[in-house]
Design a protein around this motif. Structure first.
Motif, PDB file in Angstrom:
ATOM      1  N   TYR A  18       0.854  -1.184   0.000  1.00 30.32           N
ATOM      2  CA  TYR A  18       0.000   0.000   0.000  1.00 30.32           C
ATOM      3  C   TYR A  18       0.888   1.231   0.000  1.00 30.32           C
ATOM      4  N   ASP A  19       0.534   2.214  -0.813  1.00 31.94           N
ATOM      5  CA  ASP A  19       1.236   3.491  -0.842  1.00 31.94           C
ATOM      6  C   ASP A  19       0.264   4.569  -0.370  1.00 31.94           C
ATOM      7  N   PHE A  20       0.574   5.191   0.752  1.00 37.22           N
ATOM      8  CA  PHE A  20      -0.290   6.222   1.314  1.00 37.22           C
ATOM      9  C   PHE A  20       0.225   7.629   1.008  1.00 37.22           C
ATOM     10  N   SER A  21       1.208   7.731   0.119  1.00 36.61           N
ATOM     11  CA  SER A  21       1.707   9.046  -0.269  1.00 36.61           C
ATOM     12  C   SER A  21       0.863   9.598  -1.415  1.00 36.61           C
ATOM     13  N   GLY A  22       1.187  10.792  -1.841  1.00 34.97           N
ATOM     14  CA  GLY A  22       0.469  11.397  -2.953  1.00 34.97           C
ATOM     15  C   GLY A  22      -0.524  12.439  -2.495  1.00 34.97           C
ATOM     16  N   VAL A  23      -1.244  12.981  -3.441  1.00 30.04           N
ATOM     17  CA  VAL A  23      -2.205  14.047  -3.177  1.00 30.04           C
ATOM     18  C   VAL A  23      -3.589  13.444  -3.012  1.00 30.04           C
ATOM     19  N   ASN A  24      -4.177  13.661  -1.830  1.00 30.74           N
ATOM     20  CA  ASN A  24      -5.534  13.191  -1.576  1.00 30.74           C
ATOM     21  C   ASN A  24      -6.128  14.002  -0.426  1.00 30.74           C
ATOM     22  N   ASP A  25      -7.344  13.701  -0.058  1.00 29.28           N
ATOM     23  CA  ASP A  25      -8.035  14.480   0.981  1.00 29.28           C
ATOM     24  C   ASP A  25      -7.354  14.411   2.343  1.00 29.28           C
ATOM     25  N   ILE A  26      -6.615  13.375   2.591  1.00 26.29           N
ATOM     26  CA  ILE A  26      -5.935  13.237   3.875  1.00 26.29           C
ATOM     27  C   ILE A  26      -4.597  13.969   3.850  1.00 26.29           C
ATOM     28  N   THR A  27      -3.776  13.699   2.842  1.00 28.76           N
ATOM     29  CA  THR A  27      -2.424  14.262   2.807  1.00 28.76           C
ATOM     30  C   THR A  27      -2.409  15.768   2.573  1.00 28.76           C
ATOM     31  N   THR A  28      -3.483  16.314   2.070  1.00 30.26           N
ATOM     32  CA  THR A  28      -3.516  17.762   1.822  1.00 30.26           C
ATOM     33  C   THR A  28      -4.212  18.544   2.933  1.00 30.26           C
ATOM     34  N   ASN A  29      -4.633  17.873   3.993  1.00 26.35           N
ATOM     35  CA  ASN A  29      -5.333  18.526   5.086  1.00 26.35           C
ATOM     36  C   ASN A  29      -4.409  18.577   6.310  1.00 26.35           C
ATOM     37  N   ASN A  30      -3.930  19.764   6.651  1.00 33.21           N
ATOM     38  CA  ASN A  30      -2.991  19.921   7.763  1.00 33.21           C
ATOM     39  C   ASN A  30      -3.554  19.468   9.105  1.00 33.21           C
ATOM     40  N   TYR A  31      -4.862  19.398   9.223  1.00 37.58           N
ATOM     41  CA  TYR A  31      -5.475  18.942  10.476  1.00 37.58           C
ATOM     42  C   TYR A  31      -5.000  17.537  10.849  1.00 37.58           C
ATOM     43  N   TYR A  32      -4.710  16.712   9.860  1.00 33.54           N
ATOM     44  CA  TYR A  32      -4.333  15.330  10.110  1.00 33.54           C
ATOM     45  C   TYR A  32      -2.863  15.159  10.509  1.00 33.54           C
ATOM     46  N   TYR A  33      -2.096  16.248  10.553  1.00 37.78           N
ATOM     47  CA  TYR A  33      -0.656  16.159  10.813  1.00 37.78           C
ATOM     48  C   TYR A  33      -0.236  17.121  11.913  1.00 37.78           C
ATOM     49  N   TYR A  34       0.688  16.656  12.764  1.00 33.74           N
ATOM     50  CA  TYR A  34       1.284  17.544  13.759  1.00 33.74           C
ATOM     51  C   TYR A  34       2.224  18.515  13.051  1.00 33.74           C
TER      52      TYR A  34
END
Length: 85
Positions: A18-34
């Motif tokens: 599985y590759d979880f990198s790239g542009v998507n709704d999760i990776t582009t939302n700063n709320y999901y990252y410290y």
């Protein structure tokens, strides 16, 4: 990025993943990252859900099943998405 893409190709020759990198709704939302390299526990829960509760061919935009047969297409799409950012 070229070295990372080459790593993904070589990994796909050995095993599917599985590759979880790239542009998507999760990776582009700063709320999901410290910050840029550490995600919040809820993202870990999303990863677990994707791996264990959704089919590999799911239309989910978070977590792509990569194989030796689709790795080049997958990398091409990620790079196109990054260019369009």
């Amino acid at each position: 990025m070229d070295e990372f893409d080459e790593f993904k190709r070589k990994l796909a020759d050995i095993t599917s993943y599985y590759d979880f990198s790239g542009v998507n709704d999760i990776t582009t939302n700063n709320y999901y990252y410290y910050e840029t390299s550490h995600y919040r526990p809820m993202v870990g829960d999303m990863i677990i859900h994707r791996i264990f509760n959704e089919p590999k061919d799911s239309s989910s935009t978070f977590g792509h099943w990569v194989t030796k047969d689709n790795v080049d297409e997958h990398i091409k799409k990620i790079n196109q998405d990054l260019e369009n950012q």
